[in-house]
Design a protein around this motif. Sequence first.
Motif, PDB file in Angstrom:
ATOM      1  N   ASN A   8       1.066  -0.935  -0.084  1.00  0.00           N
ATOM      2  CA  ASN A   8      -0.117  -0.002   0.113  1.00  0.00           C
ATOM      3  C   ASN A   8       0.907   1.486   0.338  1.00  0.00           C
ATOM      4  N   VAL A   9       0.760   2.322  -0.682  1.00  0.00           N
ATOM      5  CA  VAL A   9       1.597   3.766  -1.073  1.00  0.00           C
ATOM      6  C   VAL A   9       0.321   4.580  -1.216  1.00  0.00           C
ATOM      7  N   HIS A  10       0.060   5.977   0.115  1.00  0.00           N
ATOM      8  CA  HIS A  10      -0.658   6.989  -0.140  1.00  0.00           C
ATOM      9  C   HIS A  10      -0.051   8.525  -0.551  1.00  0.00           C
ATOM     10  N   TYR A  11      -0.131   8.814  -1.472  1.00  0.00           N
ATOM     11  CA  TYR A  11       0.507  10.070  -1.975  1.00  0.00           C
ATOM     12  C   TYR A  11      -1.036  10.802  -0.758  1.00  0.00           C
ATOM     13  N   GLY A  12      -0.406  11.733   0.863  1.00  0.00           N
ATOM     14  CA  GLY A  12      -1.262  12.434   1.584  1.00  0.00           C
ATOM     15  C   GLY A  12      -2.742  11.215   1.343  1.00  0.00           C
ATOM     16  N   VAL A  13      -3.285  12.285   1.096  1.00  0.00           N
ATOM     17  CA  VAL A  13      -4.502  11.428   1.879  1.00  0.00           C
ATOM     18  C   VAL A  13      -5.299  10.487   0.389  1.00  0.00           C
ATOM     19  N   ILE A  14      -4.584  10.542  -0.935  1.00  0.00           N
ATOM     20  CA  ILE A  14      -4.568   9.436  -1.738  1.00  0.00           C
ATOM     21  C   ILE A  14      -3.821   7.623  -1.574  1.00  0.00           C
ATOM     22  N   HIS A  15      -5.028   7.135  -1.870  1.00  0.00           N
ATOM     23  CA  HIS A  15      -4.518   5.164  -2.119  1.00  0.00           C
ATOM     24  C   HIS A  15      -3.888   5.513  -3.357  1.00  0.00           C
ATOM     25  N   ALA A  16      -2.535   5.167  -3.612  1.00  0.00           N
ATOM     26  CA  ALA A  16      -2.685   5.160  -4.917  1.00  0.00           C
ATOM     27  C   ALA A  16      -2.047   3.610  -5.288  1.00  0.00           C
ATOM     28  N   LEU A  17      -1.240   2.901  -4.188  1.00  0.00           N
ATOM     29  CA  LEU A  17      -1.397   1.118  -4.686  1.00  0.00           C
ATOM     30  C   LEU A  17      -2.299   0.815  -2.883  1.00  0.00           C
ATOM     31  N   LYS A  18      -2.600  -0.173  -3.456  1.00  0.00           N
ATOM     32  CA  LYS A  18      -4.218  -0.724  -2.498  1.00  0.00           C
ATOM     33  C   LYS A  18      -3.681  -2.894  -2.820  1.00  0.00           C
ATOM     34  N   ASP A  19      -2.841  -3.204  -1.542  1.00  0.00           N
ATOM     35  CA  ASP A  19      -2.445  -4.625  -1.406  1.00  0.00           C
ATOM     36  C   ASP A  19      -2.132  -4.926  -2.696  1.00  0.00           C
ATOM     37  N   GLY A 210      -4.659   1.331  -9.050  1.00  0.00           N
ATOM     38  CA  GLY A 210      -3.645   0.951  -7.684  1.00  0.00           C
ATOM     39  C   GLY A 210      -4.315  -0.324  -6.831  1.00  0.00           C
ATOM     40  N   SER A 211      -4.861  -1.254  -8.099  1.00  0.00           N
ATOM     41  CA  SER A 211      -5.461  -2.683  -7.699  1.00  0.00           C
ATOM     42  C   SER A 211      -5.190  -3.639  -8.980  1.00  0.00           C
ATOM     43  N   ILE A 212      -4.224  -4.774  -8.535  1.00  0.00           N
ATOM     44  CA  ILE A 212      -3.966  -6.356  -9.109  1.00  0.00           C
ATOM     45  C   ILE A 212      -5.481  -6.510 -10.383  1.00  0.00           C
ATOM     46  N   ALA A 213      -5.772  -6.475 -10.812  1.00  0.00           N
ATOM     47  CA  ALA A 213      -6.654  -7.400 -11.674  1.00  0.00           C
ATOM     48  C   ALA A 213      -6.883  -8.127 -12.563  1.00  0.00           C
ATOM     49  N   MET A 214      -5.158  -8.457 -12.909  1.00  0.00           N
ATOM     50  CA  MET A 214      -5.540  -9.511 -13.651  1.00  0.00           C
ATOM     51  C   MET A 214      -4.025 -10.048 -13.748  1.00  0.00           C
ATOM     52  N   THR A 215      -4.035 -11.312 -13.638  1.00  0.00           N
ATOM     53  CA  THR A 215      -2.534 -11.807 -14.128  1.00  0.00           C
ATOM     54  C   THR A 215      -2.434 -12.834 -15.050  1.00  0.00           C
ATOM     55  N   GLY A 216      -1.389 -12.888 -16.090  1.00  0.00           N
ATOM     56  CA  GLY A 216      -1.049 -14.650 -16.819  1.00  0.00           C
ATOM     57  C   GLY A 216       0.167 -14.531 -17.258  1.00  0.00           C
ATOM     58  N   THR A 217       0.120 -15.879 -17.896  1.00  0.00           N
ATOM     59  CA  THR A 217       1.268 -15.364 -19.181  1.00  0.00           C
ATOM     60  C   THR A 217       1.121 -13.936 -19.664  1.00  0.00           C
ATOM     61  N   GLY A 218       2.034 -13.613 -20.779  1.00  0.00           N
ATOM     62  CA  GLY A 218       2.957 -12.843 -21.655  1.00  0.00           C
ATOM     63  C   GLY A 218       0.721 -12.870 -22.771  1.00  0.00           C
TER      64      GLY A 218
END
Length: 235
Positions: A8-19, A210-218
């Motif tokens: 998780n990363v915040h820029y002030g009140v902005i939640h830039a990366l979520k888990d 900010g969240s991982i939505a999908m993963t797989g091989t290229g």
Amino acid sequence: MLEIKNLNVHYGVIHALKDVSLTVNEGEIVTLIGANGAGKTTTLRTISGLNKATSGEIILEGKDITNLSAPQRVRMNVSQVPEGRRIFPDMSVLENLEMGAFLRKDKVIIKRDIEHVYELFPILGKRKKQLAGTLSGGEQQMLAMGRALMSKPKILLLDEPSMGLAPLLVREIFEIIKNINSEGVTILLVEQNARMALSIAHRAYVIETGSIAMTGTGEELINSDEIQKSYLGGE
């Protein structure tokens, strides 16, 4: 080689990366794609120590580096090619490459590595005495990549290497990325050109707001209807 756990990363009140959780295995090219502002650059900057994590873990080769400084991470062979290249414009090509090796003491091997950069990027050898600020955009991108390689990275973080380049140069840059990887450098690639990035990636992640939505091989992602509609122009 690299494991990100619930970052998780915040820029002030902005939640830039979520888990955000992702892994990069030794020898892989892993690409991170997503829209502008989705969190791609923030992910790389947090891995390299330029942004501070609010919570979560960054594990490099089994060691927790979450709270280490950026210079400490460079000493652990993490190197980033920043978005926008960030070369030193008033220094020569050669001086820029020497700056990439500033933590190293092995002068003979540094010299050999500079010659290897010139083999990877022949145009840099021809321009070695030229001021970096006078190079074309493509040459500056090659210099930024060459400079990062001078720190002898085990993992190379590439942020938008094709940005602003002509299509022919984009292909050349991606061929060089494949060559660097074939020499044993693990690569985490952030790239707007999703098609090119997925075509060379062993695995890929899609990040949305900010969240991982999908993963797989290229290959899986390049053939996914959802990815084609969202990132590949629906072709």
